[in-house]
Design an enzyme around this catalytic site. Sequence first.
Site, PDB file in Angstrom:
ATOM      1  NE  ARG A 128      -2.880  -0.329   3.383  1.00 38.23           N
ATOM      2  CZ  ARG A 128      -3.831   0.146   4.173  1.00 38.23           C
ATOM      3  NH1 ARG A 128      -5.068   0.138   3.766  1.00 38.23           N
ATOM      4  NH2 ARG A 128      -3.561   0.622   5.354  1.00 38.23           N
ATOM      5  CG  ASP A 129       3.481   4.475   1.840  1.00 34.53           C
ATOM      6  OD1 ASP A 129       3.384   5.166   0.806  1.00 34.53           O
ATOM      7  OD2 ASP A 129       4.010   4.886   2.877  1.00 34.53           O
TER       8      ASP A 129
END
Lengths: 295, 455
Positions: A128-129
Amino acid sequence: MLTLREKYYDFDQISSKVFKCRRDDQFFTMKIVSILNEENQANNGVPYWIIREISILKELDHINIVRLIDVMTDGPDLFLVFEYLDNEFQADFLKNPKMFMYPQMKKEFLYQILNTVAYLHARKILLRDLRPENILVNVRTQVLKIALFGAARTFEAPLEAYSSSVGCLSYRSPEVLFQFGCEKYSTPNDVWAVGCIFGEMLLHRPLFSGPSDVELLDEIFTLLGTPTEETWPGVTSICGTCALMGPPQQPKDLAKEFPMLNPDGLDLLSKMLCLCPNYRISAEDAVKHPYFKGV
Amino acid sequence: MASRAIVQQQQARGEAVVGGGKQQKKNGVADGRNRKALGDIGNLANIRSAVEVKPNRPITRSFGAQLLANAQAAAAAGNNKKQACANVAGPPAVANGGVAVAKRVAPKPGPKKVTVTVKPKPEEVIDIEASPDKKEVLKDKKNEGDANSKKKSQHTLTSVLTARSKAACGITNKPKEQIIDIDASDVDNELAAVEYIDDIYKFYKLVENESHPHDYIDSQPEINERMRAILVDWLIDVHTKFELSLETLYLTINIIDRFLAVKTVPRRELQLVGISAMLMASKYEEIWPPEVNDFVCLSDRAYTHEQILAMEKTILNKLEWTLTVPTPFVFLVRFIKAAVPDQELENMAHFMSELGMMNYATLMYCPSMVAASAVFAARCTLNKAPLWNETLKLHTGYSQEQLMDCARLLVGFHSTLGNGKLRVVYRKYSDPQKGAVAVLPPAKLLPEGSASQHS
C-alpha cells in the site's frame, strides 16, 4: 526479562530517533517510536499502524525485507530492533547516482522489488505505500531492501473495504484515485506502484506527479489514454462522475515515451500500468516475464 | 514427431494449445494478468467416464487379472518408461516395448477410436473409445509454457485396466464426483486475489498450529471453562454493538486464548484481558477502531483507561506482537465458498463456528478443522445432500470421517444452546436477518460407522 540497556549497548545515534547498537558482537539498528505523539492525543495506546507494522514484520523472512529482530517497551516508547544495514545501503534508491550506471542494475532491482511484492501478496499482505523513499539499495552487492511497513496491512479474500487515503500520491493506482472515502482495492494497487517506480527508473523523474487526485488522473490518462467500458469494464460506475475522466484521450506510444526499453520491457511496463486492475499483471506473473531472462 | 508437427500446425493456425498458444483478450485488451491456473482444482472427468474399455469377452475376475498381468508385463518390458501426456490429438505413441499407450486428447467433434495393442494376439486387442458426451475438459493455462505447467496425471494402460477390473469386481460402483472450480467466477475480479488464493491457504495451513493455543485451563487456578464462555458471550455482544468485522471477533478470541495459555490471570482481570484483546484486534483489522474510552464505558467503568492500556502492552509483549495469525474465520470463508452455499447455509456455518468459539472444548482442534466442521455440521443441520463432497474434501483437506468428532461437538452445543444462560449467539442467529438459523432443529448426525461411505 532483560532491560533494554542490559540487552543492547554501544548506542550510536544515526538520526533523532534511530540508533546503531550492539549485542554479542553483532550490530543492529534501533528505531524509537513514541506511543504518545501529536496524532495520539487521546492516548489510545499503541497506534494501529505500529501494531500492524510489527506483527507483519515479525512474520516475514525475506532477503529483500528489512528484518525485525526484537521489540522492547519502556514507558511511552517502543524500541524496534532491526537488522543493521551499513552505510552502503542508501535510502530513496532512485536518488543514488550510481543506480543509473548500468542498465542491467535497474532490471536486477526491479526484479527484486517484484519478487518481494509477490512474496508479500502470497502471505496476504498488501504493501500500500511502496515508493522509492522506502527502498534501500546496496549498489556494490546489488541487494535491495524494502523498509517502513506503516501502511501495510493483511487482507482476507474477498477483500473488504480499506482506507483509500494511503500511499504517496504519485504512486497511487487509478482505482484508488477514483474512490473517495473507504473503498475496496487489492493486490494490483501494489503492482501499479512498482510500474510507476519502473517508469521513474527509466526517466530519472517521477512518472506521474500531479499535486491532487484529479490532476494525477489527468496525467495518467494523458500517457495511457482515458479508460472506456471496453478497456476497463465498470469504470463509469466506479468514477461516479464524468468530470473526473476529463476529455477522452488516446494512449501515447510507450515505445516513443521509453525509447530505452526493448519490446519485452515495454510489454512488462504496459502490463504493470494497465488501467484496469482486473487486467493488470500480478507480481507473481511479472517475475516470470521474459524481460527478466538472464537476471 | 507426428504430435509435434500437429502442435506446430495448430499454433500456426492460431488455435489454442493447452499450456501455450495465443494470448487471450478480454474486451479487446490483452490479458496482462496471466493468471496461474489452479492445477488442483479442475473439472476433469474421471477416467471411468472418459474412456470405455471394450474387451472382446466378458471381464471375469480371472480374465481381469490376466489383462492386468499382461499390461504389467508390457510395462516392465518398456523399462517403465512413461509416455508424457500429449495435449493434441495424434496417432498413438508407441513405447519401447511395442505397446501403444492411450493419449490424453483435446476434445474433438465425434468419438475418436484409439486401438491399443497389449500383446500381438488378436484376442487381446482393446478398444479405448472416448465417450463423446463425457469428454475431458482441459483447463486452458493462459500464456503458461509447457515447462511451467504442472505434470498432468497420466492414465496408463495399467491404471485403466485396474479400474476396469475393480469395477468388474464391484469394488467401485459409482462414477467419481466432479470437482468444482470455485474460483472460476472470480477470475476477472481482482478483489478475489485468485492468483494468490492457493498460496495463501497453503501458507495458512502451514502456520496454523504455530499460533494455535494449547490446552491451558488446568494451569489457570482462578479461571474455568464456564468463565471463558461468559467472557466470549459478552464479547460477541460488544462486537455486535460496535458493528465490527468478523475478523476482529475471531482475532480477539485467539489473542485471549494465547494469552491465557502463557500467563496466569486472576479472575477479576479476565474481562480486562477481553477488552484489551478486542482493542488490539480492532486496531489490527478495522479502519475505524473503537477508542479506549468506548471500552471503559462498555465495561461499566470496571476498569480505567490506564488499566486497559497497561494490559494491552502486557498482552503484546507476552505474545511477542504476533497478531498475523490464521483464525478459524480465514478458513471458514474459503470453505463456505467451496460448499457453493445459499444464504441459509452460510448463516448456519457462521453460527456453528461461533458456537465453537464460545466453547473451550473446540480448542483441541486446529482452526481449519473447526471451520471445516462448522460447514459440515451446517450441511447436516440443513440436510444438504451430499453431506460432504469431493470439492469440500479438496479445499478443506479433511474427509467427512475426520470431521465427525468436532462436528458432533458443534451440533451438541446447538442442541443445548436454547436452555442455557449464555444466549447472545442464539439471539444473534435467531434474527431473521441471519435467517433465524439458530431456531432450526439441531442435526441428527450420522453414526460413526456410516461416515466412511460418504468421505
